[in-house]
Write an enzyme that holds these catalytic residues in place. Structure first.
Site, mmCIF file in Angstrom:
data_model
loop_
_atom_site.group_PDB
_atom_site.id
_atom_site.type_symbol
_atom_site.label_atom_id
_atom_site.label_comp_id
_atom_site.label_asym_id
_atom_site.label_seq_id
_atom_site.Cartn_x
_atom_site.Cartn_y
_atom_site.Cartn_z
ATOM 1 N N LYS A 22 0.914 -1.158 -0.111
ATOM 2 C CA LYS A 22 0.010 0.029 -0.029
ATOM 3 C C LYS A 22 0.903 1.307 -0.013
ATOM 4 O O LYS A 22 0.518 2.078 -0.528
ATOM 5 C CB LYS A 22 -0.920 -0.084 1.260
ATOM 6 C CG LYS A 22 -1.541 1.225 1.382
ATOM 7 C CD LYS A 22 -2.506 1.382 2.537
ATOM 8 C CE LYS A 22 -1.918 1.626 4.225
ATOM 9 N NZ LYS A 22 -1.530 3.041 4.246
ATOM 10 N N ASN A 23 1.879 1.307 0.995
ATOM 11 C CA ASN A 23 2.554 2.435 1.152
ATOM 12 C C ASN A 23 3.684 2.859 -0.094
ATOM 13 O O ASN A 23 4.133 3.756 -0.068
ATOM 14 C CB ASN A 23 2.984 2.777 2.681
ATOM 15 C CG ASN A 23 1.774 2.875 3.617
ATOM 16 O OD1 ASN A 23 1.000 3.157 3.079
ATOM 17 N ND2 ASN A 23 2.304 2.664 4.961
ATOM 18 N N CYS A 116 -5.980 12.973 11.517
ATOM 19 C CA CYS A 116 -6.650 11.752 11.349
ATOM 20 C C CYS A 116 -6.837 11.041 12.619
ATOM 21 O O CYS A 116 -6.048 11.774 13.600
ATOM 22 C CB CYS A 116 -6.242 10.870 10.217
ATOM 23 S SG CYS A 116 -4.580 9.755 10.578
ATOM 24 N N ARG A 121 -0.816 14.840 12.458
ATOM 25 C CA ARG A 121 -0.250 14.801 11.076
ATOM 26 C C ARG A 121 -0.131 16.216 10.398
ATOM 27 O O ARG A 121 -0.700 16.207 9.126
ATOM 28 C CB ARG A 121 -1.082 13.597 10.317
ATOM 29 C CG ARG A 121 -1.066 12.197 10.975
ATOM 30 C CD ARG A 121 -1.741 11.026 10.233
ATOM 31 N NE ARG A 121 -0.632 10.595 9.268
ATOM 32 C CZ ARG A 121 -1.007 9.780 8.662
ATOM 33 N NH1 ARG A 121 -2.218 9.036 8.602
ATOM 34 N NH2 ARG A 121 -0.062 9.156 7.850
ATOM 35 N N ASP A 308 3.578 0.923 12.207
ATOM 36 C CA ASP A 308 2.424 0.440 11.533
ATOM 37 C C ASP A 308 2.247 -1.254 12.049
ATOM 38 O O ASP A 308 1.380 -1.577 11.641
ATOM 39 C CB ASP A 308 2.398 0.582 9.979
ATOM 40 C CG ASP A 308 2.379 1.792 9.605
ATOM 41 O OD1 ASP A 308 1.840 2.739 10.093
ATOM 42 O OD2 ASP A 308 2.889 2.070 8.318
ATOM 43 N N ARG A 402 -8.805 -0.607 3.895
ATOM 44 C CA ARG A 402 -8.045 0.657 3.257
ATOM 45 C C ARG A 402 -6.459 -0.032 2.972
ATOM 46 O O ARG A 402 -5.921 0.640 2.128
ATOM 47 C CB ARG A 402 -7.760 1.790 4.370
ATOM 48 C CG ARG A 402 -9.161 2.298 4.642
ATOM 49 C CD ARG A 402 -8.836 3.650 5.344
ATOM 50 N NE ARG A 402 -8.084 4.716 4.889
ATOM 51 C CZ ARG A 402 -7.853 5.812 4.815
ATOM 52 N NH1 ARG A 402 -8.719 6.217 6.026
ATOM 53 N NH2 ARG A 402 -7.012 6.520 4.454
HETATM 54 N N1 EPU Z 1 5.136 15.103 11.066
HETATM 55 C C1 EPU Z 1 5.121 16.491 11.064
HETATM 56 N N2 EPU Z 1 5.125 17.428 10.029
HETATM 57 C C2 EPU Z 1 5.096 16.835 8.666
HETATM 58 C C3 EPU Z 1 5.068 15.532 8.388
HETATM 59 C C4 EPU Z 1 5.040 14.730 9.395
HETATM 60 O O1 EPU Z 1 5.043 16.672 12.428
HETATM 61 O O2 EPU Z 1 5.031 17.840 7.910
HETATM 62 C C5 EPU Z 1 5.082 14.210 11.953
HETATM 63 C C6 EPU Z 1 3.819 13.354 11.798
HETATM 64 O O3 EPU Z 1 2.755 13.989 12.477
HETATM 65 C C7 EPU Z 1 4.156 12.225 12.636
HETATM 66 C C8 EPU Z 1 5.959 11.767 12.222
HETATM 67 O O4 EPU Z 1 6.025 13.138 11.814
HETATM 68 O O5 EPU Z 1 4.175 12.193 13.766
HETATM 69 C C9 EPU Z 1 5.993 10.931 10.953
HETATM 70 O O6 EPU Z 1 5.249 11.062 9.925
HETATM 71 P P1 EPU Z 1 5.495 10.882 8.553
HETATM 72 O O7 EPU Z 1 5.536 12.116 7.452
HETATM 73 O O8 EPU Z 1 6.758 10.110 8.370
HETATM 74 O O9 EPU Z 1 4.155 9.807 8.135
HETATM 75 P P2 EPU Z 1 3.479 9.838 6.801
HETATM 76 O O10 EPU Z 1 4.240 9.966 5.684
HETATM 77 O O11 EPU Z 1 2.353 10.638 6.915
HETATM 78 C C10 EPU Z 1 3.870 7.352 6.404
HETATM 79 C C11 EPU Z 1 2.762 5.949 6.190
HETATM 80 C C12 EPU Z 1 2.234 5.959 7.350
HETATM 81 C C13 EPU Z 1 3.309 5.392 8.459
HETATM 82 C C14 EPU Z 1 4.294 6.498 8.396
HETATM 83 C C15 EPU Z 1 5.524 6.345 9.205
HETATM 84 C C16 EPU Z 1 2.157 6.361 3.810
HETATM 85 C C17 EPU Z 1 0.844 6.561 2.800
HETATM 86 N N3 EPU Z 1 1.788 6.638 5.394
HETATM 87 O O12 EPU Z 1 2.827 8.417 6.698
HETATM 88 O O13 EPU Z 1 1.421 4.755 7.420
HETATM 89 O O14 EPU Z 1 2.828 5.270 9.745
HETATM 90 O O15 EPU Z 1 4.541 6.892 7.138
HETATM 91 O O16 EPU Z 1 6.164 5.263 9.012
HETATM 92 O O17 EPU Z 1 3.150 5.867 3.504
HETATM 93 C C18 EPU Z 1 -0.329 3.014 7.670
HETATM 94 O O18 EPU Z 1 -0.186 2.491 6.629
HETATM 95 O O19 EPU Z 1 -1.247 2.515 8.508
HETATM 96 C C19 EPU Z 1 0.339 4.285 8.011
HETATM 97 C C20 EPU Z 1 -0.237 5.272 8.711
#
Ligand code: EPU
Length: 422
Positions: A22-23, A116, A121, A308, A402
């Site tokens: 998925k990711n 969410c 986030r 995750d 999802r």
């Molecule tokens: N964060 C910030 N500011 C930003 C971006 C992130 O504060 O601009 C914080 C987030 O709030 C969080 C942390 O940094 O506390 C990590 O967030 P990250 O940006 O790394 O996560 P993401 O890209 O939103 C992806 C996966 C998530 C997975 C995380 C961490 C996808 C589509 N989603 O999310 O997957 O948990 O990386 O590995 O790739 C899932 O599959 O269930 C899922 C939530």
């Protein structure tokens, strides 16, 4: 919303092929906007989040088609630079179109994807980084939630990410592909899903160095080519089903598994007592005993233990022999399944403003009605139901859909008593 019924206490046995990731699929689908041509994505999981992303591609003027798990995207006719707010709020990953649309058209209008259930986030790292690439940002609408980014020339720059955000790293990569000059990303995320975006873009003709490391260098190119790309198998789906064996006992071989991406999960499950072996791209998990507790399990960016996988391993620890501690260090609200686990008889207390869970393993859980509140927490509840005495019904199963193509089909293949009851 649909519900899943589980009759617990069945051991798992057999073989199972792992679905596509998925990711990895979500950012690569966004990236197809950039090649102005045909992208053929093989091993693409048919899950709800992918369906939402494909709908957005069509909104933007792309043509898409499916042949089993192969998704073909023709983005040559894409001509829209705005995504409707209703599409954005359906899923967080729509924010990955920010970099892709901006990279291709030098302009994008997108709504703020909001928080969410697993945490706030924010997207400040995405916006701060992209701003440094000669991009103007304007905010409008209620709560300034509509973001308009534009640039007459995207210029590469040095980007220092405050924290190794997966999405921010992917968005910078996508913005930088057609930029003037060189973009260097310091403190980039090392998750395999970032590498997957690099691999797709490299295959299409982008210039990127350092993939898999925390220092990525992108040299802008003028165009990309048509591309055929096979997505990796899903490391979290693999880990979820491995954790299911750790919870219920059994002997399962996973085929087409991302063996080189799951080291921290393998190490964790070996500590709980599983015997794990691998050959080529298969991984075999055997478990004949009650799980052992873990003195400390902490979620971390890759290659550390993934957030995750936290909920699924929590379900294993609920019935482990002894006390365990989990520290969730990535998202603020990832213990939402705890109240349902407690309802099933688990002994868990939460400390440190929801960051630390103390779990005292019990002999068994008992089946009851429980509610998924997010994707991975929902999968964790399925595992708890599988180890519980009697019948459980996990409501709001669409959260689980999802990310898992068909969790009932997969676990049933392995001998679980599980079915969708709508
Ligand atoms: N964060 C910030 N500011 C930003 C971006 C992130 O504060 O601009 C914080 C987030 O709030 C969080 C942390 O940094 O506390 C990590 O967030 P990250 O940006 O790394 O996560 P993401 O890209 O939103 C992806 C996966 C998530 C997975 C995380 C961490 C996808 C589509 N989603 O999310 O997957 O948990 O990386 O590995 O790739 C899932 O599959 O269930 C899922 C939530």
């Amino acid at each position: 919303m649909s519900s899943i019924e589980v009759i617990g206490k069945e051991q798992l046995k057999g073989e199972l092929k792992i679905q596509g990731s998925k990711n990895a699929a979500l950012p690569v689908i966004a990236a197809t906007i950039l090649n102005k041509g045909i992208s053929i994505l093989k091993n693409c999981p048919k899950i709800l989040d992918v369906v939402h992303m494909v709908k957005i591609l069509e909104e933007l003027g792309c043509k898409t088609s499916w042949d089993e798990n192969t998704l073909t995207v023709d983005s040559s006719m894409a001509n829209i630079t705005q995504i409707s707010e209703s599409s954005v709020i359906k899923m967080r990953s729509s924010i990955l179109f920010l970099g892709a649309i901006l990279g291709r058209f030098h302009e994008v209008t997108i709504a703020y994807p909001g928080g969410c259930s697993i945490g706030k986030r924010p997207i400040n790292y995405h916006l701060n980084a992209i701003k440094k690439m000669n991009v103007t940002q304007e905010f409008s609408g209620e709560d300034n939630s509509i973001i308009h980014c534009y640039s007459d020339k995207i210029i590469g720059n040095d980007i220092f990410l405050e924290s190794p955000s997966v999405g921010a790293t992917q968005n910078v990569l996508l913005t930088a592909v057609f930029s003037e000059g060189v973009t260097r990303i310091f403190n980039a995320a090392r998750e395999p899903e970032v590498t997957e975006v690099c691999n797709y873009l490299l295959e299409a003709g982008a210039r990127i160095c350092g993939k898999g490391t925390s220092f990525l260098v992108v040299e802008g190119v003028k165009r990309l080519n048509d591309v055929e790309f096979t997505l990796s198998p899903d490391r979290i789906v693999t880990g979820t089903y491995m954790a299911a064996v750790a919870a219920t006992g059994g002997d399962v071989t996973f085929l087409n598994a991302p063996v080189n991406q799951i080291t921290s999960t393998v190490r964790t499950l070996i500590k709980t007592g599983c015997e794990i072996t691998s050959k080529d791209n298969t991984i075999r998990v055997k478990n004949t005993q009650r799980a052992k507790s873990l003195s400390l399990l902490k979620t971390e960016p890759y290659p550390g233990f993934p957030t995750d996988m936290q909920s699924q391993v929590m379900s294993v620890l609920c019935v482990a022999d002894g006390k365990s501690i989990i520290i969730e260090d990535i998202f603020e609200s990832r213990f939402q399944n705890v109240s349902d686990l407690v309802k099933m008889g688990a002994l868990i207390s939460i400390e440190q403003e929801g960051r630390k869970a103390l779990i005292t393993g019990v002999e068994t859980l008992h089946g009851t009605e429980i509610y998924a509140k997010d994707l991975r927490g929902g999968a964790g509840l399925i595992l708890a139901a599988m180890v519980a005495e009697g019948k459980s019904v996990v409501h709001d199963a669409s959260y689980i859909e999802r990310g898992y193509e068909d969790i009932c089909r997969d676990l049933k293949t392995l001998g679980a008593k599980i079915r969708m009851i709508t």
